[in-house]
Design a protein around this motif. Structure first.
Motif, PDB file in Angstrom:
ATOM      1  N   ASP A  30       0.823  -1.219   0.000  1.00 21.00           N
ATOM      2  CA  ASP A  30       0.000   0.000   0.000  1.00 21.00           C
ATOM      3  C   ASP A  30       0.851   1.262   0.000  1.00 21.00           C
ATOM      4  OD1 ASP A  30      -2.317  -1.422  -0.121  1.00 21.00           O
ATOM      5  OD2 ASP A  30      -3.064  -0.878   1.867  1.00 21.00           O
ATOM      6  N   ALA A  31       2.135   1.121   0.332  1.00 22.83           N
ATOM      7  CA  ALA A  31       3.077   2.246   0.265  1.00 22.83           C
ATOM      8  C   ALA A  31       4.143   1.962  -0.781  1.00 22.83           C
ATOM      9  CB  ALA A  31       3.702   2.493   1.629  1.00 22.83           C
ATOM     10  N   GLY A  32       3.776   1.284  -1.865  1.00 20.07           N
ATOM     11  CA  GLY A  32       4.735   0.813  -2.851  1.00 20.07           C
ATOM     12  C   GLY A  32       5.564   1.910  -3.480  1.00 20.07           C
ATOM     13  N   ALA A  33       6.848   1.972  -3.112  1.00 18.52           N
ATOM     14  CA  ALA A  33       7.772   3.002  -3.601  1.00 18.52           C
ATOM     15  C   ALA A  33       7.214   4.397  -3.345  1.00 18.52           C
ATOM     16  CB  ALA A  33       8.085   2.804  -5.077  1.00 18.52           C
ATOM     17  N   ALA A  34       6.828   4.649  -2.096  1.00 15.47           N
ATOM     18  CA  ALA A  34       6.252   5.946  -1.724  1.00 15.47           C
ATOM     19  C   ALA A  34       7.209   7.071  -2.080  1.00 15.47           C
ATOM     20  CB  ALA A  34       5.936   5.959  -0.235  1.00 15.47           C
ATOM     21  N   GLU A  35       6.688   8.110  -2.738  1.00 15.30           N
ATOM     22  CA  GLU A  35       7.516   9.161  -3.320  1.00 15.30           C
ATOM     23  C   GLU A  35       7.221  10.552  -2.767  1.00 15.30           C
ATOM     24  OE1 GLU A  35      10.292  10.966  -5.871  1.00 15.30           O
ATOM     25  OE2 GLU A  35       9.940   8.825  -5.578  1.00 15.30           O
ATOM     26  N   ASP A  80      -5.104  14.955   7.947  1.00 12.73           N
ATOM     27  CA  ASP A  80      -4.931  13.633   7.356  1.00 12.73           C
ATOM     28  C   ASP A  80      -3.703  13.654   6.434  1.00 12.73           C
ATOM     29  OD1 ASP A  80      -7.521  12.788   8.490  1.00 12.73           O
ATOM     30  OD2 ASP A  80      -8.366  14.148   6.986  1.00 12.73           O
ATOM     31  N   VAL A  81      -3.395  12.504   5.854  1.00 12.70           N
ATOM     32  CA  VAL A  81      -2.219  12.369   4.987  1.00 12.70           C
ATOM     33  C   VAL A  81      -2.615  11.665   3.702  1.00 12.70           C
ATOM     34  CG1 VAL A  81       0.066  11.303   4.732  1.00 12.70           C
ATOM     35  CG2 VAL A  81      -0.591  12.318   6.935  1.00 12.70           C
ATOM     36  N   VAL A  82      -2.114  12.165   2.574  1.00 11.69           N
ATOM     37  CA  VAL A  82      -2.200  11.464   1.291  1.00 11.69           C
ATOM     38  C   VAL A  82      -0.777  11.252   0.798  1.00 11.69           C
ATOM     39  CG1 VAL A  82      -3.048  11.509  -1.082  1.00 11.69           C
ATOM     40  CG2 VAL A  82      -4.411  12.531   0.751  1.00 11.69           C
ATOM     41  N   ALA A  83      -0.469  10.028   0.363  1.00 11.38           N
ATOM     42  CA  ALA A  83       0.858   9.726  -0.173  1.00 11.38           C
ATOM     43  C   ALA A  83       0.753   9.270  -1.616  1.00 11.38           C
ATOM     44  CB  ALA A  83       1.553   8.655   0.663  1.00 11.38           C
ATOM     45  N   HIS A 105      -0.202   4.011  -7.070  1.00 11.76           N
ATOM     46  CA  HIS A 105      -1.471   4.585  -6.649  1.00 11.76           C
ATOM     47  C   HIS A 105      -1.253   5.743  -5.665  1.00 11.76           C
ATOM     48  CE1 HIS A 105      -0.610   1.093  -3.864  1.00 11.76           C
ATOM     49  NE2 HIS A 105      -0.548   2.141  -3.070  1.00 11.76           N
ATOM     50  N   LEU A 106      -2.348   6.329  -5.231  1.00 13.52           N
ATOM     51  CA  LEU A 106      -2.390   7.207  -4.069  1.00 13.52           C
ATOM     52  C   LEU A 106      -2.969   6.415  -2.904  1.00 13.52           C
ATOM     53  CD1 LEU A 106      -3.982  10.446  -5.622  1.00 13.52           C
ATOM     54  CD2 LEU A 106      -1.547   9.920  -5.385  1.00 13.52           C
ATOM     55  N   VAL A 107      -2.540   6.751  -1.695  1.00 14.43           N
ATOM     56  CA  VAL A 107      -3.129   6.140  -0.506  1.00 14.43           C
ATOM     57  C   VAL A 107      -3.520   7.257   0.463  1.00 14.43           C
ATOM     58  CG1 VAL A 107      -0.824   5.751   0.496  1.00 14.43           C
ATOM     59  CG2 VAL A 107      -2.808   4.507   1.404  1.00 14.43           C
ATOM     60  N   TYR A 108      -4.765   7.181   0.941  1.00 16.15           N
ATOM     61  CA  TYR A 108      -5.294   8.154   1.908  1.00 16.15           C
ATOM     62  C   TYR A 108      -5.230   7.544   3.295  1.00 16.15           C
ATOM     63  CZ  TYR A 108      -8.886  10.510   4.701  1.00 16.15           C
ATOM     64  OH  TYR A 108      -9.579  11.134   5.710  1.00 16.15           O
ATOM     65  N   ARG A 140      -1.134   9.380  17.884  1.00 14.29           N
ATOM     66  CA  ARG A 140       0.177   8.752  18.084  1.00 14.29           C
ATOM     67  C   ARG A 140       0.089   7.241  18.300  1.00 14.29           C
ATOM     68  NH1 ARG A 140       4.812  12.238  20.904  1.00 14.29           N
ATOM     69  NH2 ARG A 140       4.323  14.315  20.113  1.00 14.29           N
ATOM     70  N   SER A 141      -1.048   6.761  18.787  1.00 13.17           N
ATOM     71  CA  SER A 141      -1.117   5.362  19.194  1.00 13.17           C
ATOM     72  C   SER A 141      -2.123   4.516  18.429  1.00 13.17           C
ATOM     73  CB  SER A 141      -1.442   5.270  20.691  1.00 13.17           C
ATOM     74  OG  SER A 141      -2.669   5.959  20.972  1.00 13.17           O
ATOM     75  N   ALA A 142      -3.183   5.121  17.916  1.00 10.99           N
ATOM     76  CA  ALA A 142      -4.231   4.352  17.236  1.00 10.99           C
ATOM     77  C   ALA A 142      -3.871   4.131  15.771  1.00 10.99           C
ATOM     78  CB  ALA A 142      -5.569   5.076  17.350  1.00 10.99           C
ATOM     79  N   PRO A 143      -4.355   3.036  15.163  1.00 14.74           N
ATOM     80  CA  PRO A 143      -4.142   2.829  13.722  1.00 14.74           C
ATOM     81  C   PRO A 143      -4.816   3.923  12.910  1.00 14.74           C
ATOM     82  CG  PRO A 143      -4.923   0.817  14.800  1.00 14.74           C
ATOM     83  CD  PRO A 143      -5.105   1.924  15.789  1.00 14.74           C
ATOM     84  N   TRP A 144      -4.193   4.273  11.794  1.00 11.56           N
ATOM     85  CA  TRP A 144      -4.772   5.221  10.848  1.00 11.56           C
ATOM     86  C   TRP A 144      -5.497   4.412   9.768  1.00 11.56           C
ATOM     87  CZ3 TRP A 144      -2.792  10.651   9.847  1.00 11.56           C
ATOM     88  CH2 TRP A 144      -2.189  11.190  10.990  1.00 11.56           C
ATOM     89  N   GLN A 145      -6.822   4.558   9.688  1.00 11.87           N
ATOM     90  CA  GLN A 145      -7.540   3.878   8.620  1.00 11.87           C
ATOM     91  C   GLN A 145      -7.078   4.408   7.273  1.00 11.87           C
ATOM     92  OE1 GLN A 145     -11.845   2.859   9.216  1.00 11.87           O
ATOM     93  NE2 GLN A 145     -11.702   4.448  10.804  1.00 11.87           N
ATOM     94  N   ARG A 146      -7.114   3.551   6.267  1.00 14.50           N
ATOM     95  CA  ARG A 146      -6.615   3.968   4.957  1.00 14.50           C
ATOM     96  C   ARG A 146      -7.436   3.351   3.836  1.00 14.50           C
ATOM     97  NH1 ARG A 146      -2.561   0.181   6.660  1.00 14.50           N
ATOM     98  NH2 ARG A 146      -2.280  -1.582   5.230  1.00 14.50           N
ATOM     99  N   ILE A 147      -7.273   3.978   2.669  1.00  5.47           N
ATOM    100  CA  ILE A 147      -7.898   3.461   1.460  1.00  5.47           C
ATOM    101  C   ILE A 147      -7.003   3.768   0.271  1.00  5.47           C
ATOM    102  CG2 ILE A 147      -9.255   5.567   1.080  1.00  5.47           C
ATOM    103  CD1 ILE A 147     -11.434   3.860  -0.196  1.00  5.47           C
ATOM    104  N   VAL A 148      -6.908   2.799  -0.622  1.00  2.00           N
ATOM    105  CA  VAL A 148      -6.343   3.020  -1.950  1.00  2.00           C
ATOM    106  C   VAL A 148      -7.541   3.037  -2.897  1.00  2.00           C
ATOM    107  CG1 VAL A 148      -4.850   2.158  -3.770  1.00  2.00           C
ATOM    108  CG2 VAL A 148      -4.169   1.902  -1.370  1.00  2.00           C
ATOM    109  N   PRO A 149      -8.035   4.210  -3.281  1.00  2.00           N
ATOM    110  CA  PRO A 149      -9.261   4.269  -4.081  1.00  2.00           C
ATOM    111  C   PRO A 149      -9.096   3.536  -5.412  1.00  2.00           C
ATOM    112  CG  PRO A 149      -8.694   6.430  -3.209  1.00  2.00           C
ATOM    113  CD  PRO A 149      -7.518   5.548  -2.969  1.00  2.00           C
ATOM    114  N   PRO A 150     -10.091   2.771  -5.833  1.00  2.49           N
ATOM    115  CA  PRO A 150      -9.985   2.053  -7.114  1.00  2.49           C
ATOM    116  C   PRO A 150      -9.668   2.958  -8.291  1.00  2.49           C
ATOM    117  CG  PRO A 150     -11.850   1.224  -5.855  1.00  2.49           C
ATOM    118  CD  PRO A 150     -11.332   2.424  -5.100  1.00  2.49           C
ATOM    119  N   VAL A 151     -10.111   4.220  -8.243  1.00  2.00           N
ATOM    120  CA  VAL A 151      -9.887   5.120  -9.365  1.00  2.00           C
ATOM    121  C   VAL A 151      -8.405   5.412  -9.575  1.00  2.00           C
ATOM    122  CG1 VAL A 151     -10.102   7.272  -8.046  1.00  2.00           C
ATOM    123  CG2 VAL A 151     -10.730   7.244 -10.455  1.00  2.00           C
ATOM    124  N   VAL A 152      -7.555   5.173  -8.551  1.00  2.00           N
ATOM    125  CA  VAL A 152      -6.118   5.413  -8.694  1.00  2.00           C
ATOM    126  C   VAL A 152      -5.319   4.118  -8.712  1.00  2.00           C
ATOM    127  CG1 VAL A 152      -6.299   7.658  -7.567  1.00  2.00           C
ATOM    128  CG2 VAL A 152      -5.717   5.650  -6.199  1.00  2.00           C
TER     129      VAL A 152
END
Length: 505
Positions: free
Chosen positions: A136-141, A155-158, A164-167, A176-188
């Motif tokens: 989900d962070a494939g070669a984050a740039e 929030d963060v977009v990478a 793709h993009l990941v939100y 600092r402690s809880a998981p950040w929910q995320r999505i890789v939208p199909p459109v990207v």
């Protein structure tokens, strides 16, 4: 309407591929001849006593402070690229989001890390965490920070080069402690290589849009001539809902490399500056929103070039066209005429600024700042470094030798240099380059100017790649002293060796 794409010759296509890989065969003698004076022959750059001075007469040197790397965080982060700062946990201290490709070569494996360093009152005390890793962070740039769901928490977009993009949604008080929910939208998904991402409120409704460039592949080569999109995404609902993401294409061009929001025309709204590697040009989209978000394209015709004929690509020795891509850019009103000018690299070696004309259809005069040959310029940012009230430029180089070992390079190879250029007051005059460090390994892609230690001068948060276990995030402390000190004090006892400049360079 998508503008027509000019035809690209086979010769130019070959040059684009070589440019991207840093593989031009250029005479070392010519490179050394065009480099300005630096350290004495045989003395490494970092050990050379600084000649840079501030407006108050004190000497300027630099001290490195580590923020995140494998030793500090326990995570084998590699290939650091973009970074951005924001108060993610709303505790009053800025945090750093950094992205890491997590490899030492372009192997096509979708892996990566999006990291965060949570700040504190002490600029040397950070709490480190991984927001997302793996495919989900494939070669984050690149990354951007902003409140996309309207809950008051940033929030963060990478952007990821392998696909793709990941939100990443901020969980709020437990950031600092809880998981950040995320999505890789199909459109990207499966779209090739997203190289940049920014947030910009184009219609000024209080909710940012996402603007991004997609170059098609991690290393496009000859395929870089196939038109690829620069797009902006509007969110019509919850960002975690895939149906909320709606894409609007600004254009399709060969090998897009940037999509920087900026109020270039000074009318109070955000425009977009773009660049094409395959066409060696930049352009901008004027925001003409009137209810519905709309843009008008403007070409940027550049008057002049800083590249000597002997240094131009084969077959283009007599060409006087500027070779710019817009890979990294910054903006400042350098000549104080009320219009933003553009600072960027020409041909990855020459630092220049483009003077914005009074009318958008007029040519932009090109002015030379300097060059760091034989090293290749990638990172840059504008800031008043010496405190004299005008805009200087901090720069970073891109080492082209092995990323996982030292000793296979010479002083005449492109190495990892840090340097800054002093504004002479009249930006059309002669800028002075002050070298800070030149290591065998290092790629310095991003600089964030900030007074980290609260002493009144500007420091820089930066990322380092191409260095294996030394990749990561650090900050450069500006040190002022009454006597000249060595230009650079590194943070580690063991690091990639410091190098001198080429003889005469």
């Amino acid at each position: 309407m998508v503008p027509a794409v000019p035809a690209v010759s086979a010769l130019r296509v070959a040059r684009f591929a070589a440019e991207a890989r840093g593989a031009w065969a250029i005479s070392i003698g010519l490179l050394a001849a065009c480099a300005p004076p630096g350290a004495p022959d045989g003395v490494d750059v970092a050990s050379t006593p600084t000649g840079a001075t501030a407006a108050d007469g004190s000497y300027i040197s630099w001290r490195e402070h580590l923020i995140d790397d494998e030793a500090l965080g326990g995570v084998a982060i590699r290939g650091a690229d973009g970074s951005v700062m924001g108060d993610l946990d709303r505790d009053g201290y800025l945090d750093i989001v950094s992205v890491h490709e997590s490899d030492t070569e372009y192997d096509g494996v979708a892996d990566g890390h999006v990291r965060v360093a949570f700040g504190s009152a002490d600029p040397d005390s950070w709490e480190l965490a991984t927001l997302v890793d793996g495919p989900d962070a494939g070669a984050a740039e690149d990354a951007a920070i902003g409140d996309l769901n309207g809950d008051g928490w940033p929030d963060v977009v990478a952007a990821c080069e392998l696909g793709h993009l990941v939100y990443l949604e901020n969980p709020g008080p437990d950031a600092r402690s809880a998981p950040w929910q995320r999505i890789v939208p199909p459109v990207v998904t499966g779209r090739g290589s997203f190289i940049r991402v920014f947030l910009a409120d184009f219609d000024r409704d209080g909710r940012p849009e996402i603007v991004t460039a997609n170059k098609g592949a991690q290393s496009p080569g000859r395929d870089g001539t196939e038109p690829r999109p620069i797009s902006w995404f509007e969110l019509r609902g919850d960002p975690l809902d895939a149906e909320s993401w709606v894409e609007h294409e600004l254009t399709r061009i060969p090998w897009p490399i940037n999509s920087r929001p900026v109020d270039l025309d000074g009318d109070g709204d955000l425009d977009v500056l773009g660049g094409s590697v395959a066409e060696s040009r930049i352009f901008w989209y004027e925001n003409v929103t009137d209810g519905e978000i709309r843009f008008r394209e403007h070409r940027i015709e550049i008057d002049g070039t800083s590249i000597p004929a002997a240094d131009r690509p084969p077959g283009e020795e007599e060409d006087d066209r500027a070779l710019v891509t817009g890979f990294n850019v910054d903006f400042a009103d350098l000549n104080r005429d009320g219009r933003l000018d553009i600072v960027l690299a020409e041909d990855f070696r020459y630092l220049v600024w483009l003077e914005q004309p009074a009318r958008p259809d007029e040519p932009w005069p090109l002015h030379a700042i300097g060059n760091g040959a034989p090293d290749q310029l990638v990172g840059l940012v504008v800031a008043d470094i010496d405190g004299d009230g005008d805009a200087d430029v901090m720069t970073g180089g891109y080492s082209r030798g092995p990323r996982d070992t030292d000793g296979e390079v010479t002083v005449s190879d492109p190495l990892g240099r840090l340097a800054w250029y002093r504004n002479p007051g009249d930006p059309s005059g002669d800028w002075t380059r002050h070298d800070i460090s030149r290591r065998q390994r290092g790629m310095f892609d991003k600089f964030l100017p900030r007074d980290m230690d609260g002493d009144g001068d500007v420091d820089f948060v930066s990322t380092r790649g191409n260095s294996s276990v030394w990749d990561g995030v650090f900050w450069l402390e500006q040190v002022r002293s009454s006597e000249a000190r060595p230009a650079f004090e590194r943070a580690r006892e063991i690091d990639s060796p410091e190098m001198p400049l080429p003889s005469g360079g």
